[in-house]
Each structure stands twice: as C-alpha cells, then as structure tokens.
Scaffold this motif. Structure first.
Motif, short mmCIF file in Angstrom:
data_model
loop_
_atom_site.label_atom_id
_atom_site.label_comp_id
_atom_site.label_asym_id
_atom_site.label_seq_id
_atom_site.Cartn_x
_atom_site.Cartn_y
_atom_site.Cartn_z
N ILE A 226 -10.42 -5.98 0.76
CA ILE A 226 -10.77 -4.53 1.46
C ILE A 226 -9.46 -3.83 1.19
N ASN A 227 -9.84 -2.30 1.09
CA ASN A 227 -8.96 -1.15 1.00
C ASN A 227 -7.67 -1.27 0.21
N GLU A 228 -7.51 -2.26 -0.83
CA GLU A 228 -6.34 -2.44 -1.54
C GLU A 228 -5.92 -1.10 -2.28
N ASP A 229 -6.91 -0.55 -2.68
CA ASP A 229 -6.53 0.79 -3.62
C ASP A 229 -6.19 1.89 -2.38
N TYR B 14 -4.72 1.62 0.24
CA TYR B 14 -3.22 1.63 0.73
C TYR B 14 -2.28 1.52 -0.47
N THR B 15 -2.83 1.11 -1.58
CA THR B 15 -1.72 1.26 -2.61
C THR B 15 -1.64 2.68 -3.20
N SER B 16 -2.49 3.55 -3.14
CA SER B 16 -2.52 4.89 -3.05
C SER B 16 -1.28 5.59 -2.26
N LEU B 17 -1.20 5.08 -1.01
CA LEU B 17 -0.38 5.57 -0.09
C LEU B 17 1.33 4.92 -0.20
N GLY B 18 1.29 4.20 -1.27
CA GLY B 18 2.37 3.64 -1.46
C GLY B 18 2.87 2.17 -0.95
N PHE B 19 1.96 1.66 -0.29
CA PHE B 19 2.31 0.19 0.23
C PHE B 19 2.18 -0.94 -1.16
N LYS B 20 2.75 -2.06 -0.65
CA LYS B 20 2.82 -2.95 -1.66
C LYS B 20 2.43 -4.29 -1.11
N ASN B 21 1.59 -5.26 -2.00
CA ASN B 21 1.45 -6.77 -1.31
C ASN B 21 2.76 -7.36 -1.20
N ILE B 22 3.13 -7.99 -0.14
CA ILE B 22 4.47 -8.93 -0.33
C ILE B 22 4.11 -10.14 0.42
N GLY B 23 3.01 -10.54 0.55
CA GLY B 23 2.66 -11.90 0.99
C GLY B 23 1.23 -12.17 1.54
N LYS B 24 1.24 -13.24 2.19
CA LYS B 24 -0.29 -13.66 2.55
C LYS B 24 -0.23 -13.95 4.04
N TRP B 25 -1.33 -13.51 5.06
CA TRP B 25 -1.24 -13.91 6.29
C TRP B 25 -2.47 -14.98 6.54
N ILE B 26 -2.39 -15.76 7.73
CA ILE B 26 -3.30 -16.75 8.03
C ILE B 26 -3.69 -16.70 9.34
N GLU B 27 -4.93 -16.53 9.88
CA GLU B 27 -5.05 -16.72 11.32
C GLU B 27 -6.09 -17.95 11.52
N TYR B 28 -5.53 -18.75 12.40
CA TYR B 28 -6.47 -19.85 12.71
C TYR B 28 -7.21 -19.87 13.92
N HIS B 29 -8.31 -20.48 14.04
CA HIS B 29 -9.14 -20.26 15.15
C HIS B 29 -9.48 -21.81 15.61
N VAL B 30 -9.64 -21.74 16.99
CA VAL B 30 -10.22 -23.11 17.49
C VAL B 30 -11.59 -23.34 17.04
N ASN B 31 -12.10 -24.41 16.91
CA ASN B 31 -13.40 -24.54 16.58
C ASN B 31 -14.63 -24.27 17.60
#
Length: 230
Positions: free
Chosen positions: A208-211, A213-230
C-alpha cells in the motif's frame, strides 16, 4: 524516560505517549534489564521497544501473562494472529524549516478521516479522537497540516512527536480530490512544520502506497508486526 541503544519507531511511539499522558489509569510502562527494553500500554494496546540486549524469553513470558488487545513490535515472534508491513523513515533537514502554526478544525478533520475509512484505514470513535487530539495539542505532541479547495478541507496529514522524532499517523484525502496532488502537499507541509524533529517515521501496510511515500523521500528501513488476541 530511559534511552535505548536503538531509538526506533517503537521507542518514539512510547516516548510520545509518555510526553502526552505520563502515568494515568489507562497507561502503564515497564523497563527490562538496565533499559534493554521498554513496554508501554495505552488502554489495551501495547508497544514494545526492544534493545540489542533484550531478554526475548522474558518478553514472551510477559505477553502470556497480560491481557492485551494488540501488541506492536519489530522482530519478535509470538504465537498470536498478526498483521505486518514496512517501516519507512525520512530524515528532516530542519535547518531550513519553520514551524507552521496553522489553525485547524478538529471536527472537519474527523469528518474527513471518517469518510476515508476502509479495510486498511480505521479511525477511533469521535469522543476518543477528540480527547486524544486535545491532549496532544495541549502538550505540543502533534503537528497537523491541511489542504483546502477554497474553504473545503480536502486533505490532512498528522504526525505524533516523541522527543526529537515524529511518526506520521494519518494521511487522508477526500475521495473526490485524490490523484490531484493534495495528499503530497499535505505531507510536505507537515514535514516542513516539524522544525524541531530529526526524522519522521511511518508504518505502511504491505503493498500500500509505497510509490507515494518513496516519491516524497521516505525509505524502507524494516518491518513492523502487530499481534492480536484470538
């Protein structure tokens, strides 16, 4: 607030909560082993900032003993359902910036955000939104940039501030005004307003929206994870 050896997006989120709310009935904070990890709770949401020397097994044990709605973290494997995406960042050249004291109408902003809700973009209920925004504005822990078509609010970008860093928390554009440059201008105006910050982070969903934010100068630097209860 203790300083970790890795002051990342999660540390910045925790610092922003601390600077906004401190200790309250709906916040808690934990520190592990000489500041090797920080944990914050805001209502039922937990954020983990993990340093290089974190005791992972102790963190996992902690997760199994607390009641949580979700846990946001970086590289931590837990046995709960999760979603994930990319962390991006942009260094700010604040030597040329000046703070924009733009007046904002929170009611109009909420209506715009609510009109953009979909499976990838959610907003809290009105009362929770207003309470949170008023707290952050009072403590100068949020910056907001708006774009208008005459007097009509058509795009907004917001960033929470923690220490000398910021986190892009919402970008929304009226569906009738998309792909016209309003979103880009809102984000650029927001970045220009962050005169006291060294960098700005964001969490981006996979695919989602990588192009954008990249066009605005942002760079990928890692991953995030969000865990949820069942």
């Amino acid at each position: 607030m203790p300083i970790l050896d890795n002051e990342d997006i999660y540390y910045t989120k925790i610092l922003s909560i601390w600077e906004t709310y401190g200790f309250t009935s709906f916040t808690d904070y934990w520190i592990q082993n000489d500041d090797s990890a920080l944990i914050a709770r805001l209502d039922s949401s937990f954020i983990f900032a993990l340093g290089a020397d974190v005791d992972v097994e102790e963190i996992k044990s902690f997760c199994n003993t607390v009641c949580f709605g979700n846990i946001l973290c970086g590289d931590l494997s837990l046995d709960f359902p999760c979603i994930s995406g990319d962390v991006m960042s942009l260094e700010i050249d604040n030597s040329l910036k000046c703070r924009d004291n733009q007046e904002v109408d929170l009611n109009k902003i909420y209506l715009l955000l609510a009109s953009c809700v979909d499976e990838k973009f959610a907003v809290p209920d009105y009362d929770s939104f207003m309470l949170d925004m008023l707290h952050k504005m009072k403590k100068s822990r949020i910056n907001i940039a708006c774009q208008y078509d005459n007097s009509k609010l058509v795009s907004v970008a917001m960033a929470n501030i923690g220490g000398k860093k910021a986190i892009l928390t919402a970008v929304a554009t009226d569906k009738n005004y998309r792909h016209c440059g309003f979103g880009s201008r809102a984000v650029k105006a927001l970045i220009d307003s962050l005169s006291d910050c060294e960098c700005v982070y964001l969490q981006r969903a996979d695919g989602i929206n990588e192009d954008f934010y990249t066009s605005l100068g942002f760079k990928n630097i890692g991953k995030w994870i969000e865990y949820h209860v069942n």
